[in-house]
Design an enzyme around this catalytic site. Structure first.
Site, PDB file in Angstrom:
ATOM      1  N   ASN A 150       0.843  -1.404  -0.054  1.00 32.75           N
ATOM      2  CA  ASN A 150       0.039  -0.014   0.413  1.00 32.75           C
ATOM      3  C   ASN A 150       1.136   0.879  -0.275  1.00 32.75           C
ATOM      4  O   ASN A 150       0.011   1.866  -0.482  1.00 32.75           O
ATOM      5  CB  ASN A 150      -0.608  -0.124   1.282  1.00 32.75           C
ATOM      6  CG  ASN A 150      -0.146  -0.467   2.438  1.00 32.75           C
ATOM      7  OD1 ASN A 150       1.082  -0.563   2.053  1.00 32.75           O
ATOM      8  ND2 ASN A 150      -0.792   0.623   3.076  1.00 32.75           N
ATOM      9  N   GLU A 248       3.008  -5.415  12.314  1.00 35.48           N
ATOM     10  CA  GLU A 248       2.254  -4.007  11.765  1.00 35.48           C
ATOM     11  C   GLU A 248       1.424  -4.969  11.111  1.00 35.48           C
ATOM     12  O   GLU A 248       1.184  -5.179   9.927  1.00 35.48           O
ATOM     13  CB  GLU A 248       2.878  -3.496  10.847  1.00 35.48           C
ATOM     14  CG  GLU A 248       3.767  -2.307  11.939  1.00 35.48           C
ATOM     15  CD  GLU A 248       3.614  -1.725  13.611  1.00 35.48           C
ATOM     16  OE1 GLU A 248       3.941  -1.854  14.559  1.00 35.48           O
ATOM     17  OE2 GLU A 248       2.369  -1.107  13.257  1.00 35.48           O
ATOM     18  N   CYS A 282      -3.417   1.842   6.626  1.00 41.89           N
ATOM     19  CA  CYS A 282      -3.755   0.809   8.244  1.00 41.89           C
ATOM     20  C   CYS A 282      -4.337   1.980   8.453  1.00 41.89           C
ATOM     21  O   CYS A 282      -4.949   1.296   9.631  1.00 41.89           O
ATOM     22  CB  CYS A 282      -2.850   0.156   7.952  1.00 41.89           C
ATOM     23  SG  CYS A 282      -1.702   1.293   8.457  1.00 41.89           S
ATOM     24  N   GLU A 461       6.881   0.085  15.865  1.00 41.51           N
ATOM     25  CA  GLU A 461       8.094   0.942  14.829  1.00 41.51           C
ATOM     26  C   GLU A 461       8.411   2.211  15.746  1.00 41.51           C
ATOM     27  O   GLU A 461       7.516   2.865  16.492  1.00 41.51           O
ATOM     28  CB  GLU A 461       7.424   0.411  13.779  1.00 41.51           C
ATOM     29  CG  GLU A 461       7.796  -0.316  13.329  1.00 41.51           C
ATOM     30  CD  GLU A 461       7.467  -0.910  12.019  1.00 41.51           C
ATOM     31  OE1 GLU A 461       6.434   0.025  11.479  1.00 41.51           O
ATOM     32  OE2 GLU A 461       8.216  -1.410  11.246  1.00 41.51           O
TER      33      GLU A 461
HETATM   34  O1  TXE Z   1      -0.797  -8.226   2.531  1.00 41.02           O
HETATM   35  P1  TXE Z   1       0.254  -9.582   3.050  1.00 41.02           P
HETATM   36  P2  TXE Z   1      -1.103  -7.564   1.583  1.00 41.02           P
HETATM   37  C1  TXE Z   1      -3.839  -5.991   4.919  1.00 41.02           C
HETATM   38  C2  TXE Z   1      -5.368  -5.126   4.086  1.00 41.02           C
HETATM   39  C3  TXE Z   1      -4.951  -6.334   2.973  1.00 41.02           C
HETATM   40  C4  TXE Z   1      -4.362  -7.144   3.995  1.00 41.02           C
HETATM   41  C5  TXE Z   1      -3.726  -8.377   2.409  1.00 41.02           C
HETATM   42  O2  TXE Z   1      -6.498  -5.451   4.605  1.00 41.02           O
HETATM   43  O3  TXE Z   1      -6.498  -6.612   2.218  1.00 41.02           O
HETATM   44  O4  TXE Z   1      -3.703  -6.945   4.398  1.00 41.02           O
HETATM   45  O5  TXE Z   1      -2.713  -7.421   2.224  1.00 41.02           O
HETATM   46  C6  TXE Z   1       4.652 -11.480   2.224  1.00 41.02           C
HETATM   47  N1  TXE Z   1       5.502 -15.790   5.031  1.00 41.02           N
HETATM   48  N2  TXE Z   1      -2.966  -4.642   4.838  1.00 41.02           N
HETATM   49  O6  TXE Z   1      -2.005  -8.546  -0.305  1.00 41.02           O
HETATM   50  O7  TXE Z   1      -0.481 -11.104   2.292  1.00 41.02           O
HETATM   51  C7  TXE Z   1       3.597 -10.120   1.235  1.00 41.02           C
HETATM   52  O8  TXE Z   1       4.566 -11.115  -0.412  1.00 41.02           O
HETATM   53  C8  TXE Z   1       5.749 -14.056   5.043  1.00 41.02           C
HETATM   54  C9  TXE Z   1      -2.547  -3.743   6.375  1.00 41.02           C
HETATM   55  O9  TXE Z   1      -0.234  -6.347   1.478  1.00 41.02           O
HETATM   56  O10 TXE Z   1      -0.587  -9.960   3.860  1.00 41.02           O
HETATM   57  C10 TXE Z   1       3.879  -9.467   1.363  1.00 41.02           C
HETATM   58  O11 TXE Z   1       5.381  -8.742   1.058  1.00 41.02           O
HETATM   59  N3  TXE Z   1       5.336 -13.501   3.738  1.00 41.02           N
HETATM   60  C11 TXE Z   1      -1.454  -3.188   6.196  1.00 41.02           C
HETATM   61  C12 TXE Z   1       4.058  -9.268   2.442  1.00 41.02           C
HETATM   62  O12 TXE Z   1       3.837 -10.338   3.338  1.00 41.02           O
HETATM   63  C13 TXE Z   1       4.625 -13.198   3.633  1.00 41.02           C
HETATM   64  C14 TXE Z   1      -0.913  -3.317   4.790  1.00 41.02           C
HETATM   65  C15 TXE Z   1       2.235  -8.086   2.950  1.00 41.02           C
HETATM   66  O13 TXE Z   1       1.227  -9.289   1.694  1.00 41.02           O
HETATM   67  C16 TXE Z   1       3.795 -14.386   3.124  1.00 41.02           C
HETATM   68  C17 TXE Z   1      -1.474  -3.822   3.561  1.00 41.02           C
HETATM   69  C18 TXE Z   1       4.033 -15.511   4.163  1.00 41.02           C
HETATM   70  N4  TXE Z   1       2.904 -16.943   3.826  1.00 41.02           N
HETATM   71  C19 TXE Z   1      -2.428  -4.773   3.484  1.00 41.02           C
HETATM   72  N5  TXE Z   1       2.459 -13.557   2.308  1.00 41.02           N
HETATM   73  C20 TXE Z   1      -0.815  -2.636   6.812  1.00 41.02           C
HETATM   74  N6  TXE Z   1      -0.618  -2.680   7.971  1.00 41.02           N
HETATM   75  O14 TXE Z   1      -0.469  -1.816   6.781  1.00 41.02           O
HETATM   76  C21 TXE Z   1       2.258 -12.501   1.701  1.00 41.02           C
HETATM   77  N7  TXE Z   1       3.829 -12.567   2.774  1.00 41.02           N
END
Ligand code: TXE
Length: 481
Positions: A150, A248, A282, A461
């Protein structure tokens, strides 16, 4: 078609397996680059490079590490145009947002920790006439940083900066959805003279590359930002390996508006806290709780402004509402609008996909959406949607507002609008969130602890919190009698 490369041991290199995955431009829905489809072999190479670089990097005088990182921060600033255009193209966010928020903040993140580490001190404890204790803070060693799509470069640098400044070496994975600015950062690292192996960027899929980082026995700490479900999966793997964890995660943040607020200031900020970055932050205030006497006045003014928001080409400097990050995410967000209708909600604005013309016809656009009339505890009000969708809820008492604000499984941030400062402090004290903004939103002092409670994360953080996370304290006790 451009092929992005991993940055391992100071060099740009293709993945060991030689396969690549498509990188799609959200504004058009078209493939515009290929990124490495790395796997555990690439993570192994990166970890070996980091291990090799660690003795020298951690032994450097802190002023030398600071100087190299400050040079990198300056290069980000100098390359604002290219980085902002790349961020906008990769994420779908308006280029105006990338230019004013994402990229300047990426530079500030690095500069902040490059200077903060020079003032990072520890403690001493004197036992009268008997002994003196002093605390050493050693860097952990090789650490893993995994970041989301994001705010790509903003959150990527927010993690690697304190890790590097405190003398660790990093194996980092940006989101496969938005890898481009991390790739450009690799080149700036080489230009800044960051020694080989200090930072290694491995591109690829989360369950493959992210999991390999989480599970690697030589990677001693994981700093993660992303979804709550993924955070739980990472914790399940890392906890039995006794790795330090910083998580986070998601949020479902309340925006509580009392009748005595400064209405115009509240309204303009609430437009941002509802829809900035297409609602993909977020910290966005996705549940708006309004004291009943001004509910209709607020609803009508807010809906009118929302309907006037133009969804447009992210590359157009006048656009304030760009594309959502991917087809699957757009579908997820639209599915929540359908759920809201099933749960009794009324859509007052938006609620549908937007189809632009020409080149942009295949882009992932959605109208900013306002929904009222939902029961407080329905799924729409409990689950993170992470898109340009907010719900309105009228409340009658302060107690009711606090109870509803705290009713979700999340506890990341909250926003509060009132001119009664006694009430502001009283309510802030009761809110279950890691961050409370009063009469403002997203006003950030990087020294402050940043993060949430409940399912919004573990740890904090920011400032010295981040530097403590990336260091191991050791108490040394010297007898003096
Ligand atoms: O997050 P992911 P995404 C929330 C928001 C969104 C949801 C999924 O609701 O719809 O999370 O978003 C890596 N082991 N937020 O797809 O899947 C992945 O490759 C290790 C809130 O971004 O959690 C990426 O680099 N790593 C958030 C990172 O994790 C893994 C901001 C985030 O991916 C993994 C974004 C695994 N098993 C989304 N699976 C905030 N708090 O700001 C995925 N990844």
């Amino acid at each position: 078609m451009e092929q992005l490369l991993n940055y391992i041991n100071g060099k740009l290199q293709a993945p060991v397996g030689g396969t690549f995955i498509d990188n799609i431009e959200p504004a058009t829905g078209k493939v515009y680059a290929h990124i490495p489809d790395s796997d555990e072999r690439d993570v192994q190479l990166a970890t070996e490079a980091a291990q090799k670089a660690f003795p020298h990097w951690s032994a450097l005088p802190v002023g030398e590490r600071s100087r190299i990182l400050r040079r990198l921060a300056g290069l980000i600033e100098q390359n604002l145009d290219e980085l902002a255009a790349a961020e906008s193209r990769d994420n779908g966010k308006p280029v105006s947002l990338a230019r004013t928020v994402d990229i300047p903040r990426a530079s500030s993140n690095i500069d902040f920790f490059a200077t903060g580490v020079v003032h990072f001190s520890s403690d001493a404890h004197y036992m009268e006439g008997t002994a003196v204790n002093y605390t050493l803070r050693h860097p952990i060693g090789v650490v893993g940083c995994i970041s989301p799509w994001n705010l790509p470069l903003y959150l990527f640098t927010w993690k690697i900066a304190p890790a590097l400044a405190t003398g660790n070496c990093v194996v980092a994975k940006p989101s496969e959805v938005t890898p481009y600015t991390a790739y450009l950062l690799s080149k700036l690292c080489m230009e800044a003279g960051l020694p080989a192996g200090v930072l290694n960027i491995v591109h690829g899929l989360g369950p493959k590359v992210g999991a390999a980082i989480t599970e690697h026995p030589e990677i001693k700490a994981i700093s993660f930002t992303g979804g709550t479900a993924t955070g739980a999966a990472i914790a399940a793997k890392a906890a039995p390996m006794f790795k330090k964890l910083s998580l986070e995660l998601g949020g479902k943040n309340p925006n509580i508006i009392f009748a005595d607020c400064d209405f115009e200031a509240m309204l303009s900020t609430t437009m941002r806290s509802s829809f900035a970055n297409q609602g993909q932050i977020c910290l966005c205030g996705s549940r708006i709780l309004i004291e009943r006497p001004i509910y209709e006045k607020f609803r009508d003014a807010f809906v009118e402004k929302t309907k006037r928001m133009k969804v447009g080409n992210p590359a157009d400097p006048d656009t304030r509402m760009g594309a959502l990050v991917s087809e699957s995410h757009l579908e997820k967000v639209l599915s929540y609008v359908e759920l809201a209708k099933e749960e009794g909600g009324t859509v007052l604005a938006g609620g549908h996909r937007v189809h632009l013309e020409g080149e942009l016809a295949g882009g992932y656009y959605m109208a900013p959406t306002v929904i009222e009339g939902l029961p407080q505890h329905c799924r729409t009000n409990m689950e993170e949607i992470f898109g340009p969708v907010v719900t309105l809820l009228p409340f009658d008492t302060e107690e009711e507002a606090v109870a509803w604000a705290n009713a979700t499984p999340y506890g990341l941030s909250a926003t509060l609008w009132t001119q009664d400062l006694t009430r502001a402090h009283r309510v802030a004290h009761q809110l279950e969130s890691g961050i409370v903004w009063i009469n403002c939103w997203l006003l950030r002092d990087l020294r402050t602890p940043f993060g949430g409670m409940k399912q919004s994360g573990v740890g904090r953080e920011g400032g010295f919190e981040a530097m403590r996370f990336f260091t191991e304290p050791k108490n040394v006790c010297v007898k003096i009698s």
